[in-house]
Write a protein that holds these residues in place. Structure first.
Motif, short mmCIF file in Angstrom:
data_model
loop_
_atom_site.label_atom_id
_atom_site.label_comp_id
_atom_site.label_asym_id
_atom_site.label_seq_id
_atom_site.Cartn_x
_atom_site.Cartn_y
_atom_site.Cartn_z
N PRO A 1 2.03 122.36 -58.82
CA PRO A 1 0.94 123.26 -58.39
C PRO A 1 -0.33 123.09 -59.22
O PRO A 1 -1.43 123.12 -58.69
CB PRO A 1 1.55 124.65 -58.56
CG PRO A 1 3.03 124.43 -58.51
CD PRO A 1 3.27 123.09 -59.12
N ILE A 34 1.09 122.65 -45.60
CA ILE A 34 1.45 121.58 -46.54
C ILE A 34 0.19 120.98 -47.16
O ILE A 34 0.11 120.74 -48.37
CB ILE A 34 2.29 120.49 -45.85
CG1 ILE A 34 3.64 121.05 -45.42
CG2 ILE A 34 2.49 119.29 -46.78
CD1 ILE A 34 4.47 120.09 -44.59
N PRO A 92 7.71 118.29 -50.86
CA PRO A 92 8.07 119.71 -50.76
C PRO A 92 9.06 119.96 -49.63
O PRO A 92 9.09 119.22 -48.65
CB PRO A 92 6.73 120.38 -50.47
CG PRO A 92 5.93 119.34 -49.75
CD PRO A 92 6.32 118.05 -50.38
N ILE A 139 5.87 113.71 -56.89
CA ILE A 139 5.95 115.14 -56.62
C ILE A 139 4.76 115.85 -57.25
O ILE A 139 4.47 115.70 -58.44
CB ILE A 139 7.28 115.70 -57.16
CG1 ILE A 139 8.44 115.06 -56.36
CG2 ILE A 139 7.32 117.22 -57.04
CD1 ILE A 139 9.81 115.37 -56.89
N ILE A 140 4.06 116.62 -56.43
CA ILE A 140 2.83 117.26 -56.82
C ILE A 140 3.13 118.64 -57.38
O ILE A 140 3.62 119.52 -56.67
CB ILE A 140 1.87 117.36 -55.63
CG1 ILE A 140 1.57 115.97 -55.08
CG2 ILE A 140 0.58 118.09 -56.00
CD1 ILE A 140 0.94 115.98 -53.70
N ARG A 160 -6.73 125.55 -55.78
CA ARG A 160 -6.15 124.61 -56.75
C ARG A 160 -7.23 123.71 -57.35
O ARG A 160 -8.22 123.38 -56.70
CB ARG A 160 -5.07 123.75 -56.08
CG ARG A 160 -3.82 124.51 -55.71
CD ARG A 160 -2.73 123.60 -55.20
NE ARG A 160 -3.09 122.94 -53.96
CZ ARG A 160 -3.18 121.62 -53.81
NH1 ARG A 160 -2.95 120.82 -54.84
NH2 ARG A 160 -3.50 121.10 -52.64
N VAL A 191 -1.78 113.48 -49.01
CA VAL A 191 -0.60 114.31 -49.26
C VAL A 191 0.61 113.38 -49.38
O VAL A 191 0.74 112.43 -48.61
CB VAL A 191 -0.36 115.33 -48.12
CG1 VAL A 191 0.92 116.12 -48.38
CG2 VAL A 191 -1.55 116.27 -47.98
N GLN A 214 -1.30 123.34 -49.78
CA GLN A 214 -0.54 123.48 -51.02
C GLN A 214 -0.39 122.18 -51.80
O GLN A 214 -0.21 122.21 -53.02
CB GLN A 214 0.86 124.03 -50.71
CG GLN A 214 0.88 125.46 -50.22
CD GLN A 214 2.29 126.02 -50.17
OE1 GLN A 214 3.14 125.69 -51.00
NE2 GLN A 214 2.55 126.89 -49.20
N TYR A 215 -0.50 121.03 -51.10
CA TYR A 215 -0.12 119.78 -51.78
C TYR A 215 -1.15 118.65 -51.67
O TYR A 215 -0.91 117.57 -52.20
CB TYR A 215 1.23 119.30 -51.23
CG TYR A 215 2.35 120.24 -51.60
CD1 TYR A 215 2.93 120.19 -52.86
CD2 TYR A 215 2.80 121.21 -50.71
CE1 TYR A 215 3.94 121.07 -53.22
CE2 TYR A 215 3.80 122.10 -51.06
CZ TYR A 215 4.37 122.03 -52.31
OH TYR A 215 5.36 122.92 -52.68
N GLN A 216 -2.27 118.88 -51.03
CA GLN A 216 -3.26 117.80 -50.97
C GLN A 216 -3.79 117.48 -52.36
O GLN A 216 -4.04 118.37 -53.18
CB GLN A 216 -4.43 118.20 -50.07
CG GLN A 216 -5.50 117.12 -49.96
CD GLN A 216 -6.73 117.59 -49.21
OE1 GLN A 216 -6.62 118.03 -48.07
NE2 GLN A 216 -7.88 117.51 -49.84
#
Length: 627
Positions: free
Chosen positions: A450, A551, A538, A447-448, A86, A333, A554-556
């Motif tokens: 992608p 987590i 998430p 909310i993060i 990402r 996160v 995918q979301y840091q």
């Protein structure tokens, strides 16, 4: 009224000091130097003068700044291998005041142990005791009202009036009037988990939940930041201070004729219309362009890794491969939890009529949510699902996930220095009262996506339900990133690679911090805020370690605190500046912004940036008198 930016035609061409960057640090130094009428100072800022802009001044309109070229540099990282490749967005203030004009106004303070660590890395004179006076010099904290003390639990030793009495600065810090049941439940839940704050976080020791003030002027309910505090109309009127906006510094000019070391004698600038010219500095050029752009300008000027400079056709002034390296950032996160009916959430302002009503209330009376910040914090030692890690568990974590052996080649000073840093951070984090993790409570969804286009996407409600969000932040990362030029043109943004989780310990600590969030949201009274069976984003659980790690992957995101890319360290140990912030290998050049931090600081770094700049101003004044 705010003075108009100085135009080219009215600017003298020689100054005693040229400050490159009119941001958080640059305006502090320029303002303090201009107290001496015998010296002249030029501040050069790439962005606009937005000091009268309501989007900057109104706390509640902050989300509109991000991703907008008028306010935000809007950096994006290289793809991060440990985060499923990402690309991470990062905001940066592109205006007078820099990132102090763009941040979330949350105020936190550095810890005693972490500042003492700066000195332990070879920086003579840097201890918490020597630094603390500068933490008092930049700010003035206004006493919390009785309601704030009760609702946000600003009591039981969390607010020491004697600290406020020692404060004398222009940045106004205040506790708002909008605290509610979420603030109360947050503090009480941490207390029920054995993490009750019992000291004033301003004094260098803090573990537990606390209500941090915000950098908001309580008299006007407007953002208090570097431009409003250090560049008041009275200061702007000083005849020895010139501020030039919408102007890029393309490189620093050096005199290399017959000198033992090259001397910085000025800068080359590019104005808004594309014209270029040189401006002279009699005494010093002072870099304050931030952790991503200060190394960029140094490299464009010939200070950096020889191979990189020659690749871009830049003449080498100082071969120092440490420029742009050693970069650190706070990884974080966010998890959003749907709240029960009646629980306050800023998500209601997705309704345009409610938003416009709140804006109108603020414009007419300066009351209501648009003039407040109700974010609240907590510091925790290294934690896991069951709470604070035991000494044995901390040792096991580091033994498993950090390189433990001494470097095999002791003559390799870079390897030895990195190992020393590891050991120092490990020693710091094994202390049971050292905050390894920060938690922040947001009264809204965050909310993060992608692949977000900008940081602003985090702040715009997209889900139809109402939420609060818990952010888990790693205070002391072991991983080191970099930031380097992409081309010989200053208009091209530098290549920012934070290198998140390159050290496995970072992923492990953050994952365990998320496991603790699962405990927090099941702890009363915080659990009572959340809708039973409600949505979470998430929709993933951190109950087991591998789930928590995923987590993170995918979301840091970035907590927007890059530092250390021109680190204050002995040169042989990876340094770019010495303990008085002077650039190695040249004379007349200093760096005063967050890029000089030897180690990242706990919590939000604006306080440390202000204090470093205040100390830098004293260094410069002292060196002038001693010349």
């Amino acid at each position: 009224m705010t003075a108009a930016p100085t135009t080219e035609s009215s600017s003298p061409e020689t100054f005693d000091y040229i400050v490159v960057g009119g941001g958080t640090a640059g305006l502090v130094v320029a303002s303090r130097l201009s107290e001496d009428p015998e010296v002249t100072i030029l501040v050069i800022e790439a962005g606009q003068d937005n000091t009268n802009d309501p989007l900057v001044l109104t706390p509640g309109l902050l989300p509109a700044l991000f991703g907008n070229d008028k306010y935000d540099w809007d950096f994006h990282s290289t793809p991060q291998p440990t985060l499923h490749n990402r690309t991470i967005p990062r905001g940066g203030g592109k205006m007078l005041g820099g990132s102090s004009a763009l941040n979330l106004m949350l105020v936190a303070w550095p810890g005693r142990g972490s500042i003492d660590a700066w000195g332990a890395l070879g920086n003579n004179g840097w201890t918490y005791d020597s630094f603390e006076p500068y933490l008092r010099k930049f700010a003035r904290t206004h006493e919390p009202a009785d309601a704030a003390r009760e609702v946000a639990r600003v009591k039981d030793g969390q607010y020491d009036p004697s600290v406020s009495e020692a404060e004398s600065g222009p940045i106004q810090l205040s506790f708002g009037s909008g605290y509610n049941t979420t603030n109360t439940a947050w503090a009480d839940a941490f207390a029920n988990l054995g993490l009750k704050m019992s000291s004033d976080p301003r004094k260098g020791t803090a573990v537990g939940a606390f209500q941090s003030p915000a950098s908001i002027d309580p008299a006007t309910k407007t953002r208090s930041y570097a431009a409003s505090g250090y560049l008041t109309p009275e200061i702007r009127d000083r005849s020895n201070l010139v501020v030039m906006t919408e102007t890029l510094v393309s490189r620093i000019i050096f005199d290399t004729s017959g000198q033992a070391e090259p001397v910085a004698t000025g800068v080359k600038i590019r104005t808004k219309d594309g014209s270029e010219r040189a401006i002279n500095a009699r005494t010093e050029v002072i870099m304050a362009a931030g952790a991503l752009q200060t190394p960029q300008i140094l490299e464009l000027s010939g200070i950096g890794d020889k191979s990189l400079l020659e690749k871009h056709g830049i003449s080498v002034i100082v071969d120092n491969p440490n420029v742009g390296e050693h970069l650190q950032d706070h990884p974080s996160v966010l998890i959003s939890f749907e709240v029960a009916d009646g629980v306050p959430s800023a998500d209601i302002f997705r309704d345009p009529s409610l938003l416009q009503g709140a804006i109108a209330q603020y414009q007419e009376t300066r009351e209501g949510p648009m003039g407040q910040s109700v974010l609240t914090c907590a510091y925790a030692p290294l934690v896991d699902r069951e709470g604070s890690l035991s000494a044995e568990a901390r040792k096991t974590l580091f033994d498993e996930h950090l390189p433990a052996s001494a470097p095999t080649n002791q003559s390799n000073t870079a390897v030895a220095a990195r190992h020393a840093e590891h050991e120092l951070l490990r020693s710091l984090l094994t202390k049971p009262d050292e905050p390894g993790v920060q938690y922040i409570l947001y009264p809204t969804q965050a909310i993060i996506a992608p692949h977000p286009k900008s940081l602003g996407e985090l702040m715009i409600p997209r889900e139809p339900e109402n939420f609060v969000s818990v952010q888990c932040v790693l205070n002391y990362p072991f991983s080191r990133g970099s930031c380097h030029i992409a081309s010989p043109d200053v208009a091209d943004k530098p290549v920012w690679d934070p290198n998140y989780n390159a050290e496995a310990a970072d992923l492990e600590i953050l994952a365990r911090g998320l496991r603790f969030v699962e405990t927090l949201v099941r702890t009363q009274p915080f659990a009572g805020l959340l809708r039973e069976g409600g949505k979470r984003v998430p929709d993933m659980r951190a109950d087991d370690l591998e789930g928590a790690r995923e987590i993170v992957r995918q979301y840091q995101v970035s907590e927007q605190h890059p530092t250390s890319s021109c680190a204050m360290l002995p040169r042989e140990l990876g340094g770019v500046v010495d303990s008085r912030l002077r650039v190695y290998g040249v004379r007349g050049l200093r760096v005063v912004d967050a890029s000089v931090f030897p180690l990242e600081q706990l919590g939000n770094i604006q306080t440390t940036v202000y204090a470093v700049a205040e100390r830098a101003a004293d260094f410069i004044k002292q060196d002038r008198k001693g010349a």
